[in-house]
Enzyme design. Sequence first.
Site, PDB file in Angstrom:
ATOM      1  CE  LYS A  22      -1.674   1.815   3.950  1.00  0.00           C
ATOM      2  NZ  LYS A  22      -1.532   3.274   4.107  1.00  0.00           N
ATOM      3  CG  ASN A  23       2.613   2.609   3.531  1.00  0.00           C
ATOM      4  OD1 ASN A  23       1.422   2.903   3.407  1.00  0.00           O
ATOM      5  ND2 ASN A  23       3.188   2.435   4.711  1.00  0.00           N
ATOM      6  NE  ARG A  92       0.598  12.204   7.306  1.00  0.00           N
ATOM      7  CZ  ARG A  92       0.994  13.393   7.684  1.00  0.00           C
ATOM      8  NH1 ARG A  92       0.137  14.204   8.231  1.00  0.00           N
ATOM      9  NH2 ARG A  92       2.229  13.772   7.541  1.00  0.00           N
ATOM     10  CB  CYS A 116      -4.379   6.345  10.974  1.00  0.00           C
ATOM     11  SG  CYS A 116      -4.696   4.774  10.224  1.00  0.00           S
ATOM     12  NE  ARG A 121       0.190   9.927  10.259  1.00  0.00           N
ATOM     13  CZ  ARG A 121      -0.062   8.819   9.594  1.00  0.00           C
ATOM     14  NH1 ARG A 121      -1.254   8.336   9.563  1.00  0.00           N
ATOM     15  NH2 ARG A 121       0.876   8.184   8.935  1.00  0.00           N
ATOM     16  CB  ILE A 123       1.786  18.695   6.207  1.00  0.00           C
ATOM     17  CG1 ILE A 123       1.008  19.989   6.391  1.00  0.00           C
ATOM     18  CG2 ILE A 123       0.864  17.500   6.176  1.00  0.00           C
ATOM     19  CD1 ILE A 123       0.173  20.363   5.159  1.00  0.00           C
ATOM     20  CG  ASP A 124       6.496  20.374  10.375  1.00  0.00           C
ATOM     21  OD1 ASP A 124       5.852  19.313  10.321  1.00  0.00           O
ATOM     22  OD2 ASP A 124       7.520  20.497  11.076  1.00  0.00           O
ATOM     23  CG  ASP A 306       3.121   1.388   9.388  1.00  0.00           C
ATOM     24  OD1 ASP A 306       2.675   2.223  10.188  1.00  0.00           O
ATOM     25  OD2 ASP A 306       3.309   1.639   8.181  1.00  0.00           O
ATOM     26  NE  ARG A 398      -7.113   4.392   5.754  1.00  0.00           N
ATOM     27  CZ  ARG A 398      -6.127   4.806   6.541  1.00  0.00           C
ATOM     28  NH1 ARG A 398      -6.277   4.775   7.835  1.00  0.00           N
ATOM     29  NH2 ARG A 398      -5.017   5.269   6.035  1.00  0.00           N
TER      30      ARG A 398
HETATM   31  C1  UD1 Z   1       4.393   6.767   6.230  1.00  0.00           C
HETATM   32  C2  UD1 Z   1       3.536   5.537   6.054  1.00  0.00           C
HETATM   33  C3  UD1 Z   1       2.978   5.080   7.401  1.00  0.00           C
HETATM   34  C4  UD1 Z   1       4.121   4.885   8.395  1.00  0.00           C
HETATM   35  C5  UD1 Z   1       5.005   6.119   8.449  1.00  0.00           C
HETATM   36  C6  UD1 Z   1       6.237   5.936   9.308  1.00  0.00           C
HETATM   37  C7  UD1 Z   1       2.626   5.841   3.843  1.00  0.00           C
HETATM   38  C8  UD1 Z   1       1.427   6.054   2.999  1.00  0.00           C
HETATM   39  N1  UD1 Z   1       2.439   5.862   5.166  1.00  0.00           N
HETATM   40  O1  UD1 Z   1       3.560   7.799   6.732  1.00  0.00           O
HETATM   41  O2  UD1 Z   1       2.292   3.844   7.211  1.00  0.00           O
HETATM   42  O3  UD1 Z   1       3.579   4.643   9.670  1.00  0.00           O
HETATM   43  O4  UD1 Z   1       5.452   6.476   7.122  1.00  0.00           O
HETATM   44  O5  UD1 Z   1       6.998   4.877   8.845  1.00  0.00           O
HETATM   45  O6  UD1 Z   1       3.714   5.609   3.352  1.00  0.00           O
HETATM   46  N2  UD1 Z   1       6.155  14.476  10.680  1.00  0.00           N
HETATM   47  C9  UD1 Z   1       6.264  15.804  10.998  1.00  0.00           C
HETATM   48  N3  UD1 Z   1       6.102  16.718  10.005  1.00  0.00           N
HETATM   49  C10 UD1 Z   1       5.853  16.352   8.710  1.00  0.00           C
HETATM   50  C11 UD1 Z   1       5.751  14.990   8.400  1.00  0.00           C
HETATM   51  C12 UD1 Z   1       5.902  14.057   9.401  1.00  0.00           C
HETATM   52  O7  UD1 Z   1       6.481  16.166  12.151  1.00  0.00           O
HETATM   53  O8  UD1 Z   1       5.718  17.235   7.859  1.00  0.00           O
HETATM   54  C13 UD1 Z   1       6.294  13.466  11.752  1.00  0.00           C
HETATM   55  C14 UD1 Z   1       5.002  12.684  11.945  1.00  0.00           C
HETATM   56  O9  UD1 Z   1       4.093  13.365  12.765  1.00  0.00           O
HETATM   57  C15 UD1 Z   1       5.511  11.411  12.559  1.00  0.00           C
HETATM   58  C16 UD1 Z   1       6.865  11.211  11.877  1.00  0.00           C
HETATM   59  O10 UD1 Z   1       7.238  12.493  11.364  1.00  0.00           O
HETATM   60  O11 UD1 Z   1       5.704  11.587  13.941  1.00  0.00           O
HETATM   61  C17 UD1 Z   1       6.841  10.184  10.756  1.00  0.00           C
HETATM   62  O12 UD1 Z   1       6.016  10.626   9.713  1.00  0.00           O
HETATM   63  P1  UD1 Z   1       6.285  10.267   8.182  1.00  0.00           P
HETATM   64  O13 UD1 Z   1       7.564   9.508   8.057  1.00  0.00           O
HETATM   65  O14 UD1 Z   1       6.107  11.497   7.381  1.00  0.00           O
HETATM   66  O15 UD1 Z   1       5.093   9.266   7.908  1.00  0.00           O
HETATM   67  P2  UD1 Z   1       4.050   9.301   6.726  1.00  0.00           P
HETATM   68  O16 UD1 Z   1       4.745   9.591   5.445  1.00  0.00           O
HETATM   69  O17 UD1 Z   1       2.885  10.125   7.114  1.00  0.00           O
END
Ligand code: UD1
Length: 423
Positions: A22-23, A92, A116, A121, A123-124, A306, A398
């Site tokens: 999926k990812n 997300r 989820c 989470r 997006i900065d 995960d 999902r």
């Molecule tokens: C992806 C995976 C998800 C997995 C996660 C961590 C997909 C679709 N999803 O999610 O299944 O659990 O990686 O391996 O691939 N963060 C920030 N700012 C940001 C972005 C992230 O602070 O702009 C923080 C998040 O809150 C979290 C950490 O970074 O604490 C990890 O997030 P990230 O690696 O971005 O995970 P996703 O890409 O959302």
Amino acid sequence: MASFLINGGHRLAGEHTLQGAKNSALPILAATVASGGECIIHRCPALTDVEATLNILRHLGCGVQREGNTITVDASSLQRGQIPEALMHEMRSSIVFLGPLLSALGRAELSAPGGCEIGMRPIDLHLEAMQALGVEIHQAAGRLFFRAEGGLRGGRLALSFPSVGATENLMIAAATAKGITVLTNAAREPEIVDLANFLNACGARILGAGGGTLLIEGVQKLHGAEHTVIPDRIAAVTYLSATAITQGELLLRGAAPAHMDAVLAVLEQTGCRLRRLPEGLHLRAPHRLHRLPTVRTMPYPGFPTDAQAGVMTLAAVGDGTSMITETIFENRFRHVSELRRMGASIRVEDRVAVVEGVPKLHGAQVDACDLRAGASLVVAGLAAEGDTRVCSIRHVDRGCEQLELGLSALGANIKREETDGEH
Ligand code: UD1
């Protein structure tokens, strides 16, 4: 609403062919937008998150066709750069359309994504990544507006945390930016490598994927390509845990053990015997699982967040006390209260769960709360005495392709039920 009814205590045995990741499928499908051409993507799992991605592609004006697990996207008819709030909120990962839209159109309009509820989470890092490529961002009425006047330009960026999604957005956008982009502290997950391989097949020049530094030489234009998504290392954890907890035996066809070292090391220490075969991964479970070694979730190649809920279920019935620390998401122990309803003995202090294994869990009604937690509760139900009902299984849908069919084929007693009320 749908729930799973599971009668526990049946040993799993047999073979299962692993779904596509999926990812990987989600960012690759989004990246087709940047290709501007026709892309054929094989091994796309049948999941609601994939459907949500296809809905966004259709909304943007792309042609989308699905035949089994092969999805063809024609991005040459792309018309729009806005994603409505309702589509953004479905998951997300919709934020991963940001890089593709900026690459294709030089502009994008989005709102904060859904998904989820496993923590803040933010997006900065995605925004920082786009700014590094010269993108201007402004916000009005809950919407985010992105514009790259004069086109994207290559830049240098060091991520403060190796975010998977931010690395993906940057790779996709930088692929067609003017000049060279260097990203340090990039995410190293196998799904990043898969996306880089897809983009390179579309004509991009991305070097270093899988390592901490990415070097991306921008090209003028991408083109369509054909690609097969890697196997799902997280769905693999669900099947391996389900087999381990029922003292079973499984050949997981198509698995890529090289992507799962940290998880496999833990499974081996619980007493499972693993064999890496050319056709996949074979697991034979012990009569009683041992306690887990100390587990600490980390970015890849560390132990994946995960997979945390999945192995906690094993710890719940393991012989001894296990400690699991969650460092990636701050709200990812929501399965704990549900496992406790089933007789598990788990204490949570801040980000650490201390799990004292009990000989048996018992059936209960539990809530799937989020995707991976939901799958782990199904696993717990397979080993519990009596009946377990796992509610809110839309979360499980999902990420796990037809989980009840896959498990039934291995000997589990699980069925999907449509129930009235709040399940
Ligand atoms: C992806 C995976 C998800 C997995 C996660 C961590 C997909 C679709 N999803 O999610 O299944 O659990 O990686 O391996 O691939 N963060 C920030 N700012 C940001 C972005 C992230 O602070 O702009 C923080 C998040 O809150 C979290 C950490 O970074 O604490 C990890 O997030 P990230 O690696 O971005 O995970 P996703 O890409 O959302």
